[in-house]
Design an enzyme around this catalytic site. Structure first.
Site, mmCIF file in Angstrom:
data_model
loop_
_atom_site.group_PDB
_atom_site.id
_atom_site.type_symbol
_atom_site.label_atom_id
_atom_site.label_comp_id
_atom_site.label_asym_id
_atom_site.label_seq_id
_atom_site.Cartn_x
_atom_site.Cartn_y
_atom_site.Cartn_z
ATOM 1 N N CYS A 115 -66.283 5.307 0.810
ATOM 2 C CA CYS A 115 -64.881 5.756 0.877
ATOM 3 C C CYS A 115 -64.074 5.030 1.947
ATOM 4 O O CYS A 115 -62.854 5.142 1.982
ATOM 5 C CB CYS A 115 -64.822 7.263 1.116
ATOM 6 S SG CYS A 115 -65.737 8.189 -0.100
ATOM 7 N N HIS A 247 -58.114 9.623 4.150
ATOM 8 C CA HIS A 247 -58.967 9.681 2.957
ATOM 9 C C HIS A 247 -58.818 11.072 2.340
ATOM 10 O O HIS A 247 -58.840 12.081 3.046
ATOM 11 C CB HIS A 247 -60.416 9.417 3.368
ATOM 12 C CG HIS A 247 -61.404 9.628 2.267
ATOM 13 N ND1 HIS A 247 -61.207 9.158 0.999
ATOM 14 C CD2 HIS A 247 -62.612 10.271 2.259
ATOM 15 C CE1 HIS A 247 -62.239 9.503 0.246
ATOM 16 N NE2 HIS A 247 -63.106 10.185 0.988
ATOM 17 N N ASN A 277 -61.360 13.321 -5.004
ATOM 18 C CA ASN A 277 -61.843 12.255 -4.128
ATOM 19 C C ASN A 277 -62.124 11.010 -4.984
ATOM 20 O O ASN A 277 -63.036 11.019 -5.808
ATOM 21 C CB ASN A 277 -63.120 12.746 -3.430
ATOM 22 C CG ASN A 277 -63.682 11.753 -2.441
ATOM 23 O OD1 ASN A 277 -63.294 10.586 -2.429
ATOM 24 N ND2 ASN A 277 -64.613 12.203 -1.620
HETATM 25 O O1 UT7 Z 1 -65.750 11.166 0.578
HETATM 26 C C1 UT7 Z 1 -66.696 11.119 1.578
HETATM 27 C C2 UT7 Z 1 -66.631 12.259 2.447
HETATM 28 N N1 UT7 Z 1 -66.874 13.486 1.734
HETATM 29 C C3 UT7 Z 1 -66.540 14.593 2.286
HETATM 30 O O2 UT7 Z 1 -65.966 14.547 3.347
HETATM 31 C C4 UT7 Z 1 -66.904 15.894 1.641
HETATM 32 C C5 UT7 Z 1 -67.306 16.855 2.711
HETATM 33 N N2 UT7 Z 1 -67.743 18.160 2.243
HETATM 34 C C6 UT7 Z 1 -66.915 19.058 1.652
HETATM 35 O O3 UT7 Z 1 -65.784 18.759 1.316
HETATM 36 C C7 UT7 Z 1 -67.429 20.456 1.477
HETATM 37 O O4 UT7 Z 1 -68.608 20.629 2.220
HETATM 38 C C8 UT7 Z 1 -67.701 20.877 -0.012
HETATM 39 C C9 UT7 Z 1 -66.382 21.055 -0.726
HETATM 40 C C10 UT7 Z 1 -68.532 19.813 -0.681
HETATM 41 C C11 UT7 Z 1 -68.450 22.201 -0.054
HETATM 42 O O5 UT7 Z 1 -67.724 23.203 0.639
HETATM 43 P P1 UT7 Z 1 -68.483 24.152 1.708
HETATM 44 O O6 UT7 Z 1 -67.491 25.116 2.184
HETATM 45 O O7 UT7 Z 1 -69.092 23.221 2.723
HETATM 46 O O8 UT7 Z 1 -69.537 24.885 0.828
HETATM 47 P P2 UT7 Z 1 -71.144 24.884 0.936
HETATM 48 O O9 UT7 Z 1 -71.701 23.556 0.559
HETATM 49 O O10 UT7 Z 1 -71.531 25.442 2.279
HETATM 50 O O11 UT7 Z 1 -71.517 25.948 -0.177
HETATM 51 C C12 UT7 Z 1 -71.093 27.307 -0.098
HETATM 52 C C13 UT7 Z 1 -71.513 28.025 -1.360
HETATM 53 C C14 UT7 Z 1 -72.976 27.800 -1.743
HETATM 54 O O12 UT7 Z 1 -73.486 29.005 -2.260
HETATM 55 P P3 UT7 Z 1 -74.378 29.962 -1.347
HETATM 56 O O13 UT7 Z 1 -75.571 29.131 -0.901
HETATM 57 O O14 UT7 Z 1 -73.512 30.374 -0.197
HETATM 58 O O15 UT7 Z 1 -74.735 31.082 -2.278
HETATM 59 C C15 UT7 Z 1 -72.886 26.786 -2.863
HETATM 60 O O16 UT7 Z 1 -73.962 26.855 -3.758
HETATM 61 O O17 UT7 Z 1 -70.729 27.545 -2.469
HETATM 62 C C16 UT7 Z 1 -71.618 27.206 -3.550
HETATM 63 N N3 UT7 Z 1 -70.989 26.127 -4.315
HETATM 64 C C17 UT7 Z 1 -70.182 26.366 -5.364
HETATM 65 N N4 UT7 Z 1 -69.760 27.497 -5.942
HETATM 66 C C18 UT7 Z 1 -68.928 27.385 -6.994
HETATM 67 C C19 UT7 Z 1 -71.109 24.796 -4.117
HETATM 68 N N5 UT7 Z 1 -70.376 24.149 -5.041
HETATM 69 C C20 UT7 Z 1 -69.794 25.096 -5.819
HETATM 70 C C21 UT7 Z 1 -68.927 25.049 -6.932
HETATM 71 N N6 UT7 Z 1 -68.525 26.214 -7.484
HETATM 72 N N7 UT7 Z 1 -68.489 23.876 -7.449
#
Ligand code: UT7
Length: 328
Positions: A115, A247, A277
């Protein structure tokens, strides 16, 4: 007289088809509400089966060349940044784009910086132009990222979209590029990667994997630290910046960095809601959004800020030296 590298034009191309958050609900355990709340994304564009990264790149390139008011054969170097090239690993997508543009004998190569690719290319283009090695460098961030996504993995597939953004960097008398800083840390290589080690003999499909939450924590810190470093180095304050163009990965990351740096909404460019993204295409697409909205005009000072797989990162302080959109 010392040659100055200037951004002479910006353009983007998005495929026709959109995929909304609601569309995912029919085949994935997710919801519009979750995606919007956690990422700020409402929709993303997806290329057709027959459209390749080079097709998206070519369409953005044509517009960028027209907007720079130069001829295609004035281009003496093409660089493409992508993590979803037409071919793994040769020929480069840049060479395919050169062929589509009808350019024979032009220098062309790809870079791999995820990215952060656009900032890395800008740094390369600047050195090429200011050393006198090249006159007009076409840099393109282009992704058919849908081709490396696993649409059964809700933690990644909802985040990304396809698209391309292109820019012409030329030796010119404008205010030019002020400074660029890039960096990397391979310690984090497994947190965001497209797995299929080319050391394995068996060919498996390539698929993007990310430990989102861990990436998030490093991203917010690195993005804000890097721009603070560049501003301090150049004795500039955030109030000197006309447009902050980060980004576009996650609205929560952008808002955190915006708040930490004390930037107003008027200074900040946000379009992650429309495109998701788009990796290496994200920053040039966002610059083009500001341009087509009339927010980016000749002489405006931009602060660009990128972060991606590797990890890689980079930021750039640059004026825009192109023709205003309304005067094209
Ligand atoms: O481009 C390069 C750089 N990339 C980035 O900077 C991306 C950085 N990361 C992020 O933007 C975020 O971490 C995400 C959007 C990917 C995820 O958000 P989060 O608030 O960090 O969520 P998490 O990974 O901690 O997951 C929280 C919960 C989990 O469930 P449990 O374990 O709490 O039951 C996931 O399984 O959300 C669940 N989850 C979803 N639920 C519904 C993860 N993806 C989804 C989804 N729909 N698509």
């Amino acid at each position: 007289m010392k040659l100055k590298a200037c951004i002479k034009s910006i353009a983007s191309y998005l495929p026709e088809k959109t995929l909304t958050n609601k569309d995912f609900e029919s085949f994935l355990d997710t919801s519009d509400e979750w995606i919007l709340k956690r990422t700020g994304i409402k929709q993303r564009y997806i290329a057709s089966e027959t459209e390749n990264t080079s097709d998206l790149a070519y369409k953005a390139a044509i517009k960028a060349i027209q907007r720079a008011k130069i001829q295609t054969n004035d281009i003496d170097l093409i660089i493409v940044a992508t993590l979803s090239p037409d071919y793994f690993t040769m020929p480069s997508t840049a060479v395919v784009v050169a062929n589509k543009l009808g350019l024979k004998g032009v220098s062309a190569f790809d870079i791999s910086a995820a990215c952060s690719g656009f900032i890395y290319m800008l740094e390369l283009a600047r050195s090429m132009v200011e050393s006198g090695a090249k006159k007009n460098v076409l840099i393109i961030g282009a992704e058919k990222i849908s081709s490396v996504l696993d649409y059964t993995d809700r933690t990644t597939c909802v985040l990304f979209g396809d698209g391309a953004g292109a820019c012409v960097v030329s030796a010119s008398e404008g205010k030019g590029i002020i400074d660029i800083h890039t960096g990397s840390d391979g310690e984090f290589k497994d947190l965001l990667c497209t797995k299929r080690s080319n050391q394995t003999k068996q060919l498996e499909p390539i698929k993007l994997e990310m430990k989102g939450n861990e990436v998030f924590k490093v991203a917010v810190k690195t993005l804000s630290d890097d721009v603070s470093y560049l501003l301090d180095k150049n004795k500039l304050k955030t109030s000197d910046i006309d447009l902050f163009i980060p980004h576009q990965a996650n609205l929560r990351i952008i808002s955190y960095v915006q708040e930490k740096l004390g930037l107003s909404d008027e200074q900040c460019v946000v379009c992650v809601d429309k495109f998701g993204n788009t990796s290496a295409a994200s920053i040039p697409i966002a610059i083009n959004e500001a341009y087509e909205q009339g927010r980016l005009t000749n002489g405006k000072l931009m602060l660009l800020d990128a972060f991606g797989g590797g990890f890689t990162w980079g930021s750039a302080l640059t004026y825009f030296d192109g023709i205003d959109y309304k005067n094209l």
